[in-house]
Write an enzyme that holds these catalytic residues in place. Structure first.
Site, short mmCIF file in Angstrom:
data_model
loop_
_atom_site.label_atom_id
_atom_site.label_comp_id
_atom_site.label_asym_id
_atom_site.label_seq_id
_atom_site.Cartn_x
_atom_site.Cartn_y
_atom_site.Cartn_z
CG ASP A 167 -1.85 1.20 1.23
OD1 ASP A 167 -2.47 1.44 0.18
OD2 ASP A 167 -1.95 1.88 2.26
CD GLU A 197 -4.69 0.97 -3.27
OE1 GLU A 197 -5.64 0.78 -2.51
OE2 GLU A 197 -4.04 2.02 -3.29
CB CYS A 235 -12.61 -6.03 8.22
SG CYS A 235 -11.85 -7.15 9.40
CB CYS A 273 -14.87 -10.40 9.22
SG CYS A 273 -15.26 -8.65 9.37
CG ASP A 286 -1.28 3.15 5.85
OD1 ASP A 286 -2.36 3.47 5.32
OD2 ASP A 286 -0.49 3.98 6.35
#
Ligand SMILES: [Zn+2]
Length: 418
Positions: free
Chosen positions: A189, A275, A342, A345, A371
């Protein structure tokens, strides 16, 4: 496969040598621009007169004639000028192939360089820190030797930027195709506060203190420049030069850092997931913030953001070729929701992100650095068989069309459709 790479070193030339560099670069630029003008404005007339097209060969012949008439052009070695014509030829070639824009003339202060084949030159090591490069007509010039030059040197470029004159060796190395890379995958990230957050929970941070010092210095020069209204004053020119130098120093610092970190990461991992950058947001104001709310809004000005984006993009470029050499790969994923999801989950909720640093899942209570959490989501997005953008792989569309045909549906190219 043959790897071709450039190795750049700072030159420590004498005043006499520097003067010659400037002269040769200027002459090469003149020849380039003259040839550019001929291709742009006179190609039709040339064809009518000679029946041939303007090309590298015809321009080389004209260069010979030009050198016989003009002394200061003849004072610069012919192969430097031939290289300039070859560059122009390649630029037009790329334009006609549709991979580049229409070539533009070279500008003084921006395109100050000349190139020659290594066969006309040689270099030697003085000691562990210094080398000498033989430049035709200039003699031996000292350069700061900061690394070895592996492979076979093909050509040498002498180039000028805001930090002075440099030498670039272009060398080719023959490398065996890398074996299948079995090293683990990692999500990375890229951020403002933490430069790189890895999905393994570690961080890589650039020396921000140092960058801040340079940033403040650049702003100071910028203000000073704004006060100096007389465009022809020497002091204005000096301030302008200082501003350019400061910016170039900061850029070099970033590049060096990106080189080191990308090397380290490419050595440790087989797949690196990042990304996909919002390239439209790179130049626009707060567009980058749409995909990642709260991400870019703190970055001060558009310029800062542009620099940041540039650095992120640079990391991507550098890690991608390093991975290619080690049989690894770079994967780019859609940046949507990576900072709100998250990683345990999978609940998407923007309130889970308590502040810049902390992520606390509103559903399961999972707590981690925000991050690192994002990096884990990026890794997941890049390694799961979900839609993604894989770099360097053609997107296969055929099966879909075949499936449509099998179902009897008209495909996009089917009858009745355009
Ligand atoms: Zn959760």
């Amino acid at each position: 496969m043959i790897l071709s790479r450039g190795y750049k070193f700072r030159l420590y030339a004498t005043d006499e040598q520097t003067k010659l560099f400037g002269q040769f670069a200027g002459t090469c630029r003149f020849v380039y621009n003259l040839a550019h003008e001929q291709r742009r404005d006179w190609w039709r007339q040339f064809k009518a007169n000679t029946g041939r097209s303007v090309g590298f060969a015809s321009q080389c012949l004209e260069l010979t004639a030009l050198r016989a008439d003009v002394d200061w052009i003849a004072a610069c070695p012919v192969d430097f000028q031939q290289q300039a014509l070859r560059d122009l030829d390649r630029a037009f070639d790329n334009f006609f192939k549709g991979v580049a824009k229409y070539p533009t003339p070279r500008k003084r202060g921006e395109n100050d360089s000349f190139r020659f084949p290594f066969a006309r030159s040689r270099w030697r090591k003085l000691n562990a820190k210094w080398g000498m490069i033989l430049v035709p007509k200039v003699g031996e010039v000292k350069f700061r030797l900061t690394r070895d030059i592996p492979g076979t040197i093909k050509n040498v470029t002498i180039t000028h930027d805001d930090l002075g004159w440099h030498v670039v060796f272009c060398a080719e190395t023959e490398v065996a195709d890398p074996p299948i890379n079995l090293r683990p995958a990692v999500g990375v990230d890229r951020g403002v506060v933490r430069t790189l957050a890895l999905s393994d929970g570690t961080f890589r941070d650039i020396d921000r203190e140092r960058l801040n010092v340079l940033d403040r210095r650049a702003r100071k020069h910028q203000r000073s420049l704004a006060r100096k209204r007389n465009r022809s004053s020497k002091r204005r020119a000096e301030t302008k030069r200082l501003l350019a130098r400061t910016k170039a120093t900061a850029a070099r610092l970033r590049k060096h850092w990106n080189h080191e970190r990308s090397r380290e990461i490419a050595d440790a991992f087989g797949t690196v997931v990042v990304e996909a950058l919002n390239t439209a947001g790179m130049t626009a104001s707060a567009k980058g913030a749409v995909a990642r709310p709260g991400r870019n809004v703190r970055a001060k000005a558009g310029l800062n953001r542009a620099i940041l984006n540039n650095g992120w993009h640079q990391f991507e470029t550098l890690v991608s070729y390093k991975l290619a050499a080690s049989g690894g790969r770079l994967v780019k994923v859609n940046p949507a929701y990576t900072s709100q999801t998250c990683s345990v989950c999978g609940t998407v909720d923007k309130t889970s992100r308590e502040n810049q640093a902390t992520f606390r899942c509103v559903h399961c209570g999972h707590e981690s650095n925000a991050d690192t959490n994002a990096a884990k989501n990026i890794l997941k997005a890049g390694t799961q068989p979900a839609p993604r953008i894989a770099v360097g792989r053609p997107v296969k569309r055929e099966p879909k069309r075949a499936a449509q045909a099998a179902l009897g549906n008209p495909g996009p190219l089917g009858p009745g459709r355009r």
